[in-house]
Design a protein around this motif. Structure first.
Motif, short mmCIF file in Angstrom:
data_model
loop_
_atom_site.label_atom_id
_atom_site.label_comp_id
_atom_site.label_asym_id
_atom_site.label_seq_id
_atom_site.Cartn_x
_atom_site.Cartn_y
_atom_site.Cartn_z
N LEU A 34 0.70 -1.32 0.03
CA LEU A 34 -0.01 -0.16 0.04
C LEU A 34 0.81 1.39 -0.18
CD1 LEU A 34 -3.02 -0.86 2.20
CD2 LEU A 34 -2.57 -1.62 -0.10
N GLN A 51 -5.26 -7.29 -3.02
CA GLN A 51 -5.88 -6.79 -1.67
C GLN A 51 -7.28 -6.43 -1.78
OE1 GLN A 51 -3.95 -6.80 1.02
NE2 GLN A 51 -1.92 -6.87 0.38
N HIS A 53 -9.26 -5.33 0.79
CA HIS A 53 -10.09 -4.77 1.94
C HIS A 53 -10.26 -2.97 1.86
CE1 HIS A 53 -5.70 -3.01 3.07
NE2 HIS A 53 -5.51 -4.35 2.92
N GLN A 54 -10.90 -2.37 2.51
CA GLN A 54 -11.23 -0.92 2.15
C GLN A 54 -10.20 0.24 2.24
OE1 GLN A 54 -13.65 0.69 5.56
NE2 GLN A 54 -12.20 -0.61 7.04
N ASN A 55 -8.99 -0.30 2.76
CA ASN A 55 -8.00 0.71 3.00
C ASN A 55 -7.20 0.80 1.30
OD1 ASN A 55 -6.93 1.21 5.73
ND2 ASN A 55 -7.54 -1.03 5.58
N LEU A 62 -7.59 8.96 -1.96
CA LEU A 62 -6.72 9.94 -1.73
C LEU A 62 -5.71 10.29 -2.90
CD1 LEU A 62 -5.45 8.85 1.86
CD2 LEU A 62 -6.51 10.92 1.11
N PHE B 14 -8.17 0.19 11.51
CA PHE B 14 -7.85 0.22 10.32
C PHE B 14 -9.09 0.75 9.37
CE2 PHE B 14 -3.91 -1.70 11.23
CZ PHE B 14 -2.99 -1.05 10.61
N SER B 15 -10.39 0.58 9.91
CA SER B 15 -11.45 0.92 9.03
C SER B 15 -11.53 2.43 9.13
CB SER B 15 -12.74 0.38 9.60
OG SER B 15 -12.85 0.92 10.92
N HIS B 16 -10.67 3.24 9.82
CA HIS B 16 -10.86 4.82 9.66
C HIS B 16 -9.68 5.23 9.24
CE1 HIS B 16 -15.01 5.06 10.82
NE2 HIS B 16 -14.68 4.42 11.93
N ALA B 17 -8.69 4.26 9.16
CA ALA B 17 -7.04 4.98 8.54
C ALA B 17 -7.60 5.71 7.28
CB ALA B 17 -6.13 3.85 8.34
N GLY B 18 -6.90 6.97 7.38
CA GLY B 18 -7.01 7.84 6.01
C GLY B 18 -8.07 8.67 6.14
N TYR B 46 -1.15 10.65 5.13
CA TYR B 46 -1.80 9.50 5.17
C TYR B 46 -0.62 8.46 5.96
CZ TYR B 46 -3.46 4.76 4.01
OH TYR B 46 -4.23 3.70 3.92
N MET B 102 -1.93 -6.95 5.19
CA MET B 102 -2.91 -6.01 4.45
C MET B 102 -1.97 -5.25 3.21
SD MET B 102 -4.93 -4.86 7.76
CE MET B 102 -6.04 -3.60 7.05
N PHE B 104 0.43 -3.28 4.30
CA PHE B 104 0.94 -2.24 4.97
C PHE B 104 2.50 -2.94 5.65
CE2 PHE B 104 -3.35 -0.63 5.66
CZ PHE B 104 -3.09 0.39 5.06
#
Lengths: 119, 138
Positions: A34, A51, A53-55, A62, B14-18, B46, B102, B104
């Motif tokens: 990411l 991937q 997921h929501q990120n 962004l 992580f659901s609110h990351a960003g 970020y 994920m 990251f």
């Protein structure tokens, strides 16, 4: 070229974010890391990844990416779908591998870079 | 003209990351800041926001925008960074297996921040927390 043109050309599944199907596509970026995408992708690129997921959508939004293509039949998680609809970033799917879909996309977007086949 | 914004960040969420980065991006667009500058600011903020989510228990982001610059101050309570020089190294990460899965934790976050800020100051008290100050000039 628009996201909807890619959907037709490669018979992609449209999971969500339909309101973004008329976004302009100016290239592609391939990565499952990411921070790599965050740091180096550019506006209006299509992001090819596994991937789900929501990120992924948070980053796509962004970075003003055109769309996300999930490979090898992967499906987005529920929250990725929600986020994609809220942000208007299409999440698309293909049964092809990253290598295959990236190759097809490259050929479509950068035909002048591809050498003609040897006769 | 000075705009001040404050956001709370919860470790592990992580659901609110960003979310904070997304809000700041919108504000900067409204203020008609150069899109190129916004792009760099968003990358740095970020990454810093995700660092709090991935490594700390909780944190606060304070953003101040004035005529000539944006100042972003992230203060967290958590493990801290014992060796900042090492943490800055491309590819070095202490992220958990879950976080890495994920996508990251590739050791690219701090280098991304460094590349996209004009000023970067990191101070940390191991076992207490970390403060990251980032400034970008318009």
């Amino acid at each position: 070229m628009k996201v909807s043109d890619l959907v037709k050309e490669f018979q992609l599944t449209v999971f969500s974010g339909e309101s973004g199907l008329d976004r302009e596509v100016e290239g592609g970026y391939v990565s499952d890391l990411l921070s790599d995408v965050m740091g180096f992708s550019r506006e209006n690129q299509v992001w090819i990844t596994l991937q789900t997921h929501q990120n992924v959508v948070a980053i796509a939004s962004l970075k003003d990416l055109a769309a996300v293509i999930l490979v090898k039949g992967f499906r987005p998680e529920e929250r990725m779908l929600e986020h994609s609809n809220n942000e208007g970033i299409p999440v698309l799917g293909t049964s092809l591998s990253t290598f295959e879909i990236a190759g097809k996309l490259y050929r479509l977007l950068c035909p002048e870079e591809i050498l003609p086949p040897a006769v | 003209m000075a705009v001040e914004l404050t956001y709370q960040v919860k470790g592990g969420d992580f659901s609110h990351a960003g979310d904070a980065s997304s809000q700041v991006k919108k504000v900067l667009k409204q203020l008609d800041i150069d899109p190129k500058k916004i792009k760099s600011i968003v990358i740095a903020l970020y990454e810093a926001e995700v660092n709090v989510v991935a490594h700390a228990l909780e944190g606060v982001i304070r953003v101040t925008v004035d005529e000539e610059k944006i100042t972003m101050l992230l203060t967290d309570r958590g493990a801290g960074i014992p060796d900042i020089e090492l943490a800055m190294r491309e590819g070095y990460s202490t992220a958990s297996k879950e976080v890495r899965e994920m996508g990251f934790g590739a050791g690219m976050g701090l280098p991304n921040i460094k590349r996209n800020t004009d000023l970067l100051e990191i101070t940390s008290e191991p076992g207490q927390g970390t403060t990251v100050k980032m400034v970008n000039f318009f």
